[in-house]
Design an enzyme around this catalytic site. Structure first.
Site, short mmCIF file in Angstrom:
data_model
loop_
_atom_site.label_atom_id
_atom_site.label_comp_id
_atom_site.label_asym_id
_atom_site.label_seq_id
_atom_site.Cartn_x
_atom_site.Cartn_y
_atom_site.Cartn_z
N LYS A 1 8.01 -14.75 -7.64
CA LYS A 1 9.41 -14.95 -6.84
C LYS A 1 10.71 -16.18 -7.19
O LYS A 1 11.63 -15.83 -6.98
CB LYS A 1 8.87 -16.18 -5.13
CG LYS A 1 7.95 -15.18 -4.18
CD LYS A 1 8.24 -13.94 -3.79
CE LYS A 1 7.45 -13.42 -2.90
NZ LYS A 1 8.33 -12.33 -2.16
N SER B 1 12.23 -14.22 -0.52
CA SER B 1 11.46 -14.98 -1.79
C SER B 1 10.10 -15.65 -1.21
O SER B 1 9.32 -15.39 -0.10
CB SER B 1 12.91 -15.90 -2.24
OG SER B 1 12.60 -16.79 -3.22
N SER C 1 5.65 -3.90 9.09
CA SER C 1 4.32 -3.21 9.96
C SER C 1 3.97 -4.25 10.66
O SER C 1 3.10 -4.39 11.75
CB SER C 1 3.13 -1.90 9.31
OG SER C 1 2.97 -3.21 8.31
N TYR D 1 2.27 -15.09 -8.30
CA TYR D 1 3.16 -14.90 -7.21
C TYR D 1 4.11 -16.11 -7.22
O TYR D 1 4.80 -15.37 -7.02
CB TYR D 1 2.15 -15.71 -5.68
CG TYR D 1 2.71 -15.41 -4.62
CD1 TYR D 1 3.07 -14.02 -3.91
CD2 TYR D 1 3.00 -15.96 -4.43
CE1 TYR D 1 3.49 -13.65 -2.72
CE2 TYR D 1 4.15 -15.58 -2.93
CZ TYR D 1 4.47 -15.34 -2.30
OH TYR D 1 5.19 -14.63 -0.58
#
Length: 276
Positions: free
Chosen positions: A155, A137, A19, A151
């Site tokens: 990853k 990633s 989006s 975070y």
């Protein structure tokens, strides 16, 4: 059947998280490259339309949603040739400052969402040949990220998962590839959440990290740079496992491989304005 006309004319690409930002740029780039593209959004009806892209609802944090979405794509298009797992959320702040529930929510999207989508599409891909799963990633999936530890952990998890699964499915004609963007000029960084239980002991460095992130975004890559790399990963005749996206990510990848650990560690602290 009319709804399967694209099955024999165009390869079909699915872009999770299409989006805005990298996902939207990728959906457009894949459509321009000849793919029939299905993009996803939590609320597809509210997303701005994108020419050449079918937008459908998907919540990657729910297994039933992932399975229903892939089933709908197969019903409409007959196949999925490329899956781009791009849906993600950010989190900044010292690791100790985040509650387990906040940490779990980030993993549900960034890591388990990737697994849900992969598991949903693999049975269909095994019936075909030459398919690809491209997991988005980050530069923070290959280097330490002080004050973005959670975070970065998601990853790093995506990196280990992708490289391992790539070996498992290669004999079935499927590749699992990684695209590793650097800082990218999208709303993602602006919408990154901060730790829900801030501690006074980290307040000073947390403010510095805010400045570091702001400076990094001034020189951030455009999302179209990442989109071009994703298209390359989707179409290269002999794909590589890892595709750094942008100059910063390419430099970081090279330095991570070649620079001695102590020198690399020192540079990480310098870049994040941490005490020596």
């Amino acid at each position: 059947m009319a709804k399967h006309l694209q099955e024999t004319k165009q390869p079909v690409a699915v872009v999770a998280g299409a989006s805005s930002g990298i996902g939207r740029a990728t959906a457009r780039a894949l459509a321009d490259s000849g793919f029939a593209v299905v993009g996803t959004s939590r609320e597809a009806a509210q997303a701005a339309p994108l020419e050449g892209v079918t937008l459908l609802d998907l919540d990657v944090t729910r297994e039933v949603s992932a399975e229903a979405f892939i089933a709908e794509v197969i019903a409409r298009f007959g196949r999925v040739d490329v899956l781009v797992n791009n849906a993600g959320v950010g989190l900044a702040g010292a690791a100790e400052e985040s509650s387990i529930s906040q940490i779990r929510a980030v993993f549900e999207t960034n890591f388990f969402g990737t697994i849900r989508m992969t598991n949903a599409v693999l049975p269909h891909m095994r019936a075909q040949s030459g398919d690809r799963i491209i997991n988005v990633s980050s530069i923070l999936g290959m280097i330490p990220a002080p004050y973005m530890a959670v975070y970065a952990a998601t990853k790093h998890a995506v990196e280990g998962y992708s490289e391992s699964v790539d070996h498992e499915v290669r004999e079935h004609g499927i590749r699992v590839l990684l695209v590793e963007p650097g800082y990218t000029s999208t709303s993602f960084e602006a919408n990154t959440a901060w730790s829900d239980s801030p501690l006074p002991v980290y307040a000073g460095q947390r403010a510095i990290i805010r400045d570091v992130l702001t400076e990094a975004m001034r020189n951030a890559d455009d999302a179209t740079i990442v989109a071009k790399v994703i298209v390359a990963a989707a179409t290269d005749a002999k794909p590589r496992l890892r595709y750094p996206a942008g100059a910063t990510a390419s430099r970081a990848s090279t330095l991570r491989r070649l620079v001695p650990w102590r020198a690399f560690d020192k540079q990480i602290r310098k870049l994040n304005r941490l005490a020596a």
